[in-house]
Design a protein around this motif. Structure first.
Motif, PDB file in Angstrom:
ATOM      1  N   SER A 285      26.022  21.659  29.434  1.00  0.00           N
ATOM      2  CA  SER A 285      25.413  21.306  30.719  1.00  0.00           C
ATOM      3  C   SER A 285      24.198  20.404  30.573  1.00  0.00           C
ATOM      4  O   SER A 285      23.566  20.062  31.567  1.00  0.00           O
ATOM      5  N   ARG A 286      23.897  19.987  29.349  1.00  0.00           N
ATOM      6  CA  ARG A 286      22.679  19.190  29.149  1.00  0.00           C
ATOM      7  C   ARG A 286      22.758  17.829  29.820  1.00  0.00           C
ATOM      8  O   ARG A 286      21.755  17.291  30.278  1.00  0.00           O
ATOM      9  N   ARG A 287      23.938  17.278  29.886  1.00  0.00           N
ATOM     10  CA  ARG A 287      24.079  15.961  30.520  1.00  0.00           C
ATOM     11  C   ARG A 287      23.723  16.026  31.998  1.00  0.00           C
ATOM     12  O   ARG A 287      23.326  15.023  32.592  1.00  0.00           O
ATOM     13  N   ASP A 288      23.831  17.190  32.588  1.00  0.00           N
ATOM     14  CA  ASP A 288      23.545  17.353  34.010  1.00  0.00           C
ATOM     15  C   ASP A 288      22.168  17.967  34.264  1.00  0.00           C
ATOM     16  O   ASP A 288      21.852  18.338  35.391  1.00  0.00           O
ATOM     17  N   SER A 289      21.353  18.092  33.219  1.00  0.00           N
ATOM     18  CA  SER A 289      20.068  18.783  33.346  1.00  0.00           C
ATOM     19  C   SER A 289      18.907  17.811  33.234  1.00  0.00           C
ATOM     20  O   SER A 289      18.990  16.777  32.571  1.00  0.00           O
ATOM     21  N   ALA A 290      17.822  18.184  33.904  1.00  0.00           N
ATOM     22  CA  ALA A 290      16.597  17.392  33.860  1.00  0.00           C
ATOM     23  C   ALA A 290      15.408  18.339  33.834  1.00  0.00           C
ATOM     24  O   ALA A 290      15.501  19.495  34.248  1.00  0.00           O
TER      25      ALA A 290
END
Length: 402
Positions: A285-290
């Motif tokens: 889910s890192r690609r969708d996290s900020a």
């Protein structure tokens, strides 16, 4: 610029709204200008009531010689007093950090920001064992975070003379962008900057997942109540109080870079609060996290997963929300900063984050540029997102091609 000319002074008087920053390469004259004079002083005190206070047109000289500063009264009409003692005309007197000059009746406080060799107190992390040896640079990049151009120029010259390349950022946001893009070998950070405290940059670096051990030297080039303890807690390796010694700065930066590149285990850089939540985001889910940092609240990052739209604002009722996830910014004094109940929505369009202003009263800004209400605007790594007057900085856990 020679070794002897690495002097930067701050001259202040109660009549000045802000201090003078002056570089002494050979000598500077202090006095007051007139329309008829062909020779004007380097430091002109005319606009501060100098004539009424008895300052001569060419009153005083400050020069550098053999790595020390001197003051010489130029036979002024009303004389010069140094630390309570009247100076004899045309005689040389040593001038040091924190000295008090009185030109006629105008009091002038002298502080040394940078000197060739005489420095203030140095503090370091307790675990840091610093080598006594200095090492020649090999063109590695050193980031200088300093808002005063003249101070930044002197610091750049110090490091370039030691064999390094330098990049200057005048604000924390720009420094964060450069850190993400170029990964410098070390950073020299002033405490007081225009956009936020320089220690916020230190905290950001120490939370980074991949390069949180980059050497950082914090300098107190501006008047600040910040202490060495604050700098150490924020993750600085070394804190140099004013005056900053050019010789000492070259030594500590070169030694830190050498030890860091050689993997010396004597450097035990601390990880700050905020690193754990970033590492805790599962890889898929890192690609969708900020991660968002609110200015002034560096120890409380906001980690969001934006697979679905996320709204930001104050406490909102169910009828106000158009998203399943809402980030309440009330604990950051959002009301007084002009944040609306539902201020912006953060969208994620196939890995590209976008911000949408919800028609707010006080507006939304990205890097100072106002957003058109209900229009989605892309954001990049380290962008500033301002909701009313509340500033946040967004970072991506996995930047990909952004």
């Amino acid at each position: 610029m020679t070794e002897n000319s690495l002097w930067m002074l701050e001259l202040s008087t109660p009549q000045m709204p802000k201090p003078f920053l002056v570089r002494v390469e050979d000598q500077i004259t202090i006095g007051r200008s007139t329309k008829t004079d062909s020779q004007q002083p380097d430091v002109d005190l005319a606009s501060y009531g100098a004539e009424e206070l008895g300052v001569s047109r060419q009153h005083l000289v400050i020069n550098s010689e053999n790595n020390r500063l001197n003051a010489i009264d130029l036979g002024s009409g009303n004389g010069t007093i140094l630390n309570g003692t009247r100076m004899n005309p045309n005689e040389t007197y040593p001038l040091t950090h924190d000295d008090q000059l009185q030109l006629g009746r105008l009091k002038l406080h002298v502080q040394v920001i940078v000197s060739p060799s005489q420095g203030g107190v140095m503090h370091k992390q307790p675990s840091l064992q610093l080598s006594d040896q200095s090492y020649a640079g090999r063109g590695q990049s050193v980031l200088i975070v300093e808002e005063h151009p003249e101070v930044a120029k002197v610091l750049s010259l110090i490091m370039e003379q030691a064999g390094y390349k330098t990049r200057v950022s005048t604000e924390v946001v720009g420094a964060m962008r450069f850190f993400n893009q170029k990964r410098p070998a070390a950073a020299i950070v002033d405490v007081m900057l225009s956009d936020m405290n320089g220690l916020e940059f230190c905290r950001y670096v120490r939370r980074d997942i991949h390069q949180n051990t980059m050497p950082m030297v914090v300098i107190n080039a501006s008047k600040s109540l910040m202490t060495a303890t604050d700098a150490m807690i924020a993750g600085a390796d070394i804190f140099l109080d004013r005056p900053v010694s050019a010789k000492e700065l070259r030594h500590v930066v070169s030694a830190l870079i050498y030890q860091h590149e050689s993997g010396d285990a004597s450097i035990h850089t601390k990880h700050l609060v905020g690193t754990a939540p970033l590492k805790g985001v599962v890889p898929e889910s890192r690609r969708d996290s900020a991660v968002l940092f609110v200015a002034g609240y560096g120890d409380a990052p906001i980690v969001v997963n934006a697979q679905q739209p996320v709204s930001f604002g104050r406490t909102a009722g169910a009828g106000d929300l158009a998203t399943k996830t809402h980030i309440d910014l009330s604990r950051y004094d959002a009301v007084n900063y002009g944040v609306s109940r539902v201020h912006v929505i953060l969208h994620n369009n196939d890995g590209q984050f976008q911000v949408e202003d919800m028609g707010t009263v006080n507006g939304t800004y990205i890097n100072g540029n106002p957003l058109t209400p209900r229009e989605r605007v892309p954001v990049k790594n380290a962008d500033e997102i301002r909701l009313g007057r509340l500033r946040m900085y967004i970072y991506f856990i996995e930047d990909g091609e952004r």
